[in-house]
Design an enzyme around this catalytic site. Structure first.
Site, PDB file in Angstrom:
ATOM      1  N   THR A 111       0.834  -1.208   0.000  1.00 19.50           N
ATOM      2  CA  THR A 111       0.000   0.000   0.000  1.00 19.50           C
ATOM      3  C   THR A 111       0.864   1.251   0.000  1.00 19.50           C
ATOM      4  O   THR A 111       0.566   2.229  -0.701  1.00 19.50           O
ATOM      5  CB  THR A 111      -0.922   0.007   1.224  1.00 19.50           C
ATOM      6  N   TYR A 115     -12.603  -5.581   1.145  1.00 21.47           N
ATOM      7  CA  TYR A 115     -13.881  -5.184   0.556  1.00 21.47           C
ATOM      8  C   TYR A 115     -14.841  -6.359   0.370  1.00 21.47           C
ATOM      9  O   TYR A 115     -16.025  -6.252   0.650  1.00 21.47           O
ATOM     10  CB  TYR A 115     -13.679  -4.443  -0.782  1.00 21.47           C
ATOM     11  N   TYR A 160      -0.617 -10.627   5.402  1.00 13.48           N
ATOM     12  CA  TYR A 160      -0.736  -9.239   5.847  1.00 13.48           C
ATOM     13  C   TYR A 160      -2.126  -9.067   6.442  1.00 13.48           C
ATOM     14  O   TYR A 160      -3.122  -9.019   5.718  1.00 13.48           O
ATOM     15  CB  TYR A 160      -0.518  -8.303   4.658  1.00 13.48           C
ATOM     16  N   ARG A 182      -7.908  -1.631   7.194  1.00 17.20           N
ATOM     17  CA  ARG A 182      -8.038  -1.408   5.754  1.00 17.20           C
ATOM     18  C   ARG A 182      -8.912  -2.469   5.077  1.00 17.20           C
ATOM     19  O   ARG A 182      -9.652  -2.162   4.145  1.00 17.20           O
ATOM     20  CB  ARG A 182      -6.665  -1.389   5.080  1.00 17.20           C
ATOM     21  N   LYS A 227       2.506 -10.133   8.784  1.00 16.21           N
ATOM     22  CA  LYS A 227       2.675  -8.704   9.065  1.00 16.21           C
ATOM     23  C   LYS A 227       1.414  -8.298   9.797  1.00 16.21           C
ATOM     24  O   LYS A 227       0.317  -8.306   9.236  1.00 16.21           O
ATOM     25  CB  LYS A 227       2.842  -7.892   7.777  1.00 16.21           C
ATOM     26  N   ILE A 267       7.782  -4.239   9.361  1.00 21.50           N
ATOM     27  CA  ILE A 267       7.634  -3.696   8.004  1.00 21.50           C
ATOM     28  C   ILE A 267       7.148  -2.264   8.186  1.00 21.50           C
ATOM     29  O   ILE A 267       6.018  -2.028   8.612  1.00 21.50           O
ATOM     30  CB  ILE A 267       6.678  -4.542   7.157  1.00 21.50           C
TER      31      ILE A 267
END
Length: 297
Positions: free
Chosen positions: A48, A111, A137, A142, A165, A207
């Site tokens: 991202t 989403y 991740y 998000r 992550k 990260i």
């Protein structure tokens, strides 16, 4: 015995520099060299922070190839290969493997809101398609969904699932994941501000967005934590705290690019729908960089 070679330390989620609307390859190569020379232990392009949502497939692949080529095996490259379309995630992961990435970073599908079983099948499909380690991740803010520890444990039974992550903002998770998956499951913080606390609970590295701007400080902090020198790590953290706050006052990648511009390393160019930071935020970032010792007052 570890299932995969460990990935530890400070790993910048690399920004993608643009110039005139196009990828600035020369600048990207220079950033790779600077990061490695500053002590970063791995590079994470096209996440991202690398503006992957606004890169074309060709651009995504090209950034991956540039970073791998410029790194020249000096540090691992963990290439972003996430999508809420399983077929697309497989394609990105296969490209990263072919290009020479040492691992891929695959985000939980955003989403679509899949179930835990849907997430398991998504990651299993990517796992079955490639032969290099996969870092999950997990970023509920998000992607809306949160991968459970139980689903992670099921995935860890597969040959390529190596770690996570973790950007849940829940520091209890590192301990819970360590309890269920064991100490060899690679746990990487996805949040700069809490990375030091994450390491104290058993994390392996971070990260980092802020490492784009302060690579040596972030690398030194992680190195101190990994050797158990938490007093030394805390001294570095005290220098970095205002910068952790400042860079995320607006979208973090825009904050990171502003900081890099102040260091004279890139053009401050981002793609819509994001914008460069406002002048007020830019001044807060400048002040935080002075506090960290990155700029003169």
């Amino acid at each position: 015995m570890t299932k995969h070679a460990p990935l530890t330390g400070s790993m910048p989620a690399l920004v993608t520099p643009f110039k005139g609307g196009k990828i600035d390859e020369a600048t990207l190569r220079a950033l790779v060299d600077w990061q490695i020379e500053s002590g970063s232990t791995a590079l994470v392009p096209v996440g991202t922070t690398g503006e992957s949502p606004t890169l074309s497939h060709d651009e995504h692949g090209r950034v991956t190839e540039i970073v791998i080529d410029q790194a020249k095996g000096r540090v691992p490259v963990i290439a972003g290969a996430g999508s809420n379309n399983t077929t697309e995630a497989i394609s990105l992961a296969r490209h990263a493997e072919k290009a020479g990435a040492q691992a891929v970073l695959v985000v939980t599908p955003y989403y679509n809101k899949p179930t835990q079983e849907g997430m398991y099948q998504h990651f299993k499909a990517v796992n079955d398609a490639i032969g290099i380690p996969i870092i999950i991740y997990n970023i509920p803010p998000r992607s809306v969904i949160d991968m459970s520890v139980e689903t992670m444990a099921r995935l860890y039974e597969l040959k390529n699932i190596a770690g996570v992550k973790d950007a849940t903002a829940n520091l209890a998770r590192v301990s819970q994941q360590r309890h269920v998956l064991g100490p060899d499951f690679i746990q990487l913080s996805g949040e700069d501000m809490t990375a030091l606390a994450y390491m104290a609970a058993g994390g392996h590295g971070c990260i980092s967005v802020v490492a784009n701007v302060a690579p040596k400080l972030c690398a030194d902090l992680m190195a101190c934590a990994l050797k158990g020198d938490y007093a030394g790590a805390l001294k570095i953290q005290d220098r970095l705290v205002p910068l952790h706050d400042a860079i995320f006052k607006e979208p973090g990648l825009a904050g990171a690019k502003h900081g890099l511009k102040r260091l004279g390393r890139i053009e401050e160019e981002v793609r819509l729908p994001l914008l460069p930071v406002t002048p007020a935020t830019g001044e807060v970032i400048r002040s935080a960089m002075v506090h960290a010792g990155l700029l003169n007052a």
